[in-house]
Design a protein around this motif. Structure first.
Motif, PDB file in Angstrom:
ATOM      1  N   ASP A  20       0.789  -1.267   0.085  1.00 17.96           N
ATOM      2  CA  ASP A  20       0.096  -0.031   0.094  1.00 17.96           C
ATOM      3  C   ASP A  20       0.910   1.417   0.064  1.00 17.96           C
ATOM      4  O   ASP A  20       0.574   2.284  -0.691  1.00 17.96           O
ATOM      5  CB  ASP A  20      -1.017  -0.031   1.217  1.00 17.96           C
ATOM      6  CG  ASP A  20      -1.943  -1.109   1.058  1.00 17.96           C
ATOM      7  OD1 ASP A  20      -2.161  -1.736   0.146  1.00 17.96           O
ATOM      8  OD2 ASP A  20      -2.801  -1.340   2.180  1.00 17.96           O
ATOM      9  N   ASP A  21       1.859   1.148   0.861  1.00 15.13           N
ATOM     10  CA  ASP A  21       2.505   2.506   1.039  1.00 15.13           C
ATOM     11  C   ASP A  21       3.385   2.688  -0.297  1.00 15.13           C
ATOM     12  O   ASP A  21       3.368   4.028  -0.664  1.00 15.13           O
ATOM     13  CB  ASP A  21       3.662   2.446   2.328  1.00 15.13           C
ATOM     14  CG  ASP A  21       2.816   2.489   3.645  1.00 15.13           C
ATOM     15  OD1 ASP A  21       1.733   2.614   3.371  1.00 15.13           O
ATOM     16  OD2 ASP A  21       3.627   2.063   4.472  1.00 15.13           O
ATOM     17  N   VAL A  22       4.014   1.828  -1.117  1.00 14.64           N
ATOM     18  CA  VAL A  22       4.612   1.740  -2.196  1.00 14.64           C
ATOM     19  C   VAL A  22       3.633   2.382  -3.385  1.00 14.64           C
ATOM     20  O   VAL A  22       3.903   3.399  -4.189  1.00 14.64           O
ATOM     21  CB  VAL A  22       5.375   0.604  -2.479  1.00 14.64           C
ATOM     22  CG1 VAL A  22       5.861   0.660  -4.090  1.00 14.64           C
ATOM     23  CG2 VAL A  22       6.518   0.238  -1.800  1.00 14.64           C
ATOM     24  N   LEU A  23       2.566   1.853  -3.417  1.00 15.96           N
ATOM     25  CA  LEU A  23       1.457   2.432  -4.384  1.00 15.96           C
ATOM     26  C   LEU A  23       1.097   3.664  -4.365  1.00 15.96           C
ATOM     27  O   LEU A  23       0.872   4.320  -5.104  1.00 15.96           O
ATOM     28  CB  LEU A  23       0.183   1.364  -4.437  1.00 15.96           C
ATOM     29  CG  LEU A  23       0.600  -0.148  -4.793  1.00 15.96           C
ATOM     30  CD1 LEU A  23      -0.663  -1.105  -4.573  1.00 15.96           C
ATOM     31  CD2 LEU A  23       0.884  -0.219  -6.349  1.00 15.96           C
ATOM     32  N   LEU A  24       0.688   3.937  -2.754  1.00 18.67           N
ATOM     33  CA  LEU A  24       0.433   5.212  -2.634  1.00 18.67           C
ATOM     34  C   LEU A  24       1.376   6.358  -3.074  1.00 18.67           C
ATOM     35  O   LEU A  24       1.138   7.366  -3.682  1.00 18.67           O
ATOM     36  CB  LEU A  24       0.133   5.544  -1.188  1.00 18.67           C
ATOM     37  CG  LEU A  24      -1.298   5.004  -0.573  1.00 18.67           C
ATOM     38  CD1 LEU A  24      -1.553   5.252   0.844  1.00 18.67           C
ATOM     39  CD2 LEU A  24      -2.341   6.120  -1.254  1.00 18.67           C
ATOM     40  N   ALA A  25       2.627   6.093  -2.896  1.00 17.28           N
ATOM     41  CA  ALA A  25       3.822   6.917  -3.087  1.00 17.28           C
ATOM     42  C   ALA A  25       3.826   7.249  -4.748  1.00 17.28           C
ATOM     43  O   ALA A  25       4.081   8.171  -5.055  1.00 17.28           O
ATOM     44  CB  ALA A  25       5.171   6.706  -2.846  1.00 17.28           C
ATOM     45  N   ALA A  26       3.371   5.968  -5.348  1.00 16.71           N
ATOM     46  CA  ALA A  26       3.397   6.184  -6.718  1.00 16.71           C
ATOM     47  C   ALA A  26       2.185   6.958  -7.353  1.00 16.71           C
ATOM     48  O   ALA A  26       2.355   7.207  -8.594  1.00 16.71           O
ATOM     49  CB  ALA A  26       3.705   4.757  -7.544  1.00 16.71           C
ATOM     50  N   LEU A  27       1.118   7.061  -6.736  1.00 11.80           N
ATOM     51  CA  LEU A  27       0.177   7.410  -7.374  1.00 11.80           C
ATOM     52  C   LEU A  27      -0.082   9.143  -7.231  1.00 11.80           C
ATOM     53  O   LEU A  27       0.353   9.944  -6.180  1.00 11.80           O
ATOM     54  CB  LEU A  27      -1.325   7.026  -6.685  1.00 11.80           C
ATOM     55  CG  LEU A  27      -1.555   5.400  -6.825  1.00 11.80           C
ATOM     56  CD1 LEU A  27      -2.558   4.966  -5.926  1.00 11.80           C
ATOM     57  CD2 LEU A  27      -1.849   5.376  -8.138  1.00 11.80           C
ATOM     58  N   ASP A  28      -0.716   9.750  -8.208  1.00 12.04           N
ATOM     59  CA  ASP A  28      -0.938  11.094  -8.241  1.00 12.04           C
ATOM     60  C   ASP A  28      -2.032  11.433  -7.148  1.00 12.04           C
ATOM     61  O   ASP A  28      -2.006  12.678  -6.574  1.00 12.04           O
ATOM     62  CB  ASP A  28      -1.251  11.781  -9.528  1.00 12.04           C
ATOM     63  CG  ASP A  28       0.014  11.623 -10.576  1.00 12.04           C
ATOM     64  OD1 ASP A  28       1.006  11.775 -10.125  1.00 12.04           O
ATOM     65  OD2 ASP A  28      -0.348  11.628 -11.770  1.00 12.04           O
ATOM     66  N   ASP A  29      -3.063  10.726  -7.114  1.00  7.82           N
ATOM     67  CA  ASP A  29      -4.116  10.875  -6.238  1.00  7.82           C
ATOM     68  C   ASP A  29      -4.232   9.818  -5.397  1.00  7.82           C
ATOM     69  O   ASP A  29      -4.744   8.455  -5.822  1.00  7.82           O
ATOM     70  CB  ASP A  29      -5.400  10.860  -7.179  1.00  7.82           C
ATOM     71  CG  ASP A  29      -6.821  11.330  -6.562  1.00  7.82           C
ATOM     72  OD1 ASP A  29      -6.503  11.209  -5.161  1.00  7.82           O
ATOM     73  OD2 ASP A  29      -7.760  11.403  -7.041  1.00  7.82           O
ATOM     74  N   PRO A  30      -4.074   9.578  -4.128  1.00  6.86           N
ATOM     75  CA  PRO A  30      -4.321   8.636  -3.160  1.00  6.86           C
ATOM     76  C   PRO A  30      -5.517   8.078  -3.220  1.00  6.86           C
ATOM     77  O   PRO A  30      -5.884   7.020  -2.733  1.00  6.86           O
ATOM     78  CB  PRO A  30      -3.911   9.284  -2.123  1.00  6.86           C
ATOM     79  CG  PRO A  30      -4.015  10.821  -1.960  1.00  6.86           C
ATOM     80  CD  PRO A  30      -3.979  11.012  -3.431  1.00  6.86           C
TER      81      PRO A  30
END
Length: 148
Positions: free
Chosen positions: A108-118
C-alpha cells in the motif's frame, strides 16, 4: 494498450514490487532473490522446480537465488528423501529472526507514493488483483488489504 505501453507498465510494476519487498538484515538482496525467500518461508521443504512454478521465475534463476540465499545464511538445503536427485529448500532455523520475517507485506505505501491521487488506491488495488487472477495462473491473492 500496445506492446511498448505494456512493457513500460511491467517495468514500473517491477520497480514498485522491488521497493515493496523487505530488505534482509544489513545487506539488501535483489527483490527477485528476496521473493524466492518469501516463497521458501511460506512453503518450506519445496524443490527448486516447485519454487520456480510458484514464483514464475526460470528454474536457473531460482537455483542461483537459492545458492545466494544459502551464502547469506537464510536458507538450508537437503536431498529429498523420496527422490535423492531433488533438493529441498527451507528457511534456516539458525538465521537471525529478521531474515525469517519476510512474508509478503502489503504494498500500500509503495502504491500510494506512486499515485498522483491517493483516492485511486482502491481502484489500482482492484485492477492489480484482476491482472493477477488472470495472468498468474494457479496463484490466489490472499492479501486482506486488497479488495476482494
Amino acid at each position: 494498450m500496445n506492446g511498448l505501453e505494456l512493457l513500460v507498465l511491467g517495468r514500473t510494476l517491477m520497480k514498485l514490487a522491488g521497493s515493496a519487498m523487505p530488505a534482509l538484515g544489513d545487506e539488501s538482496l535483489p527483490a527477485s532473490v528476496r521473493s524466492v525467500l518469501v516463497d521458501v518461508t511460506q512453503h518450506p521443504d519445496s524443490s527448486v522446480g516447485e519454487i520456480a512454478t510458484r514464483t514464475g521465475f526460470p528454474q536457473s534463476h531460482v537455483s542461483a537465488a537459492v545458492a545466494r540465499l544459502q551464502e547469506h545464511g537464510s536458507v538450508v538445503t537437503s536431498p529429498d528423501p523420496r527422490d535423492r536427485r531433488r533438493t529441498l529448500v527451507r528457511p534456516n532455523p539458525a538465521a537471525r529472526p529478521p531474515l525469517l520475517i519476510v512474508s509478503g507485506a502489503p504494498a500500500d505505501d509503495v502504491l500510494l507514493a506512486a499515485l498522483d491521487d491517493p483516492r485511486a488506491l482502491p481502484e489500482v488495488q482492484a485492477a492489480l488483483r484482476t491482472l493477477h487472477r488472470h495472468l498468474v495462473p494457479g496463484r490466489a491473492v490472499n492479501d486482506p488489504h486488497l479488495p476482494q
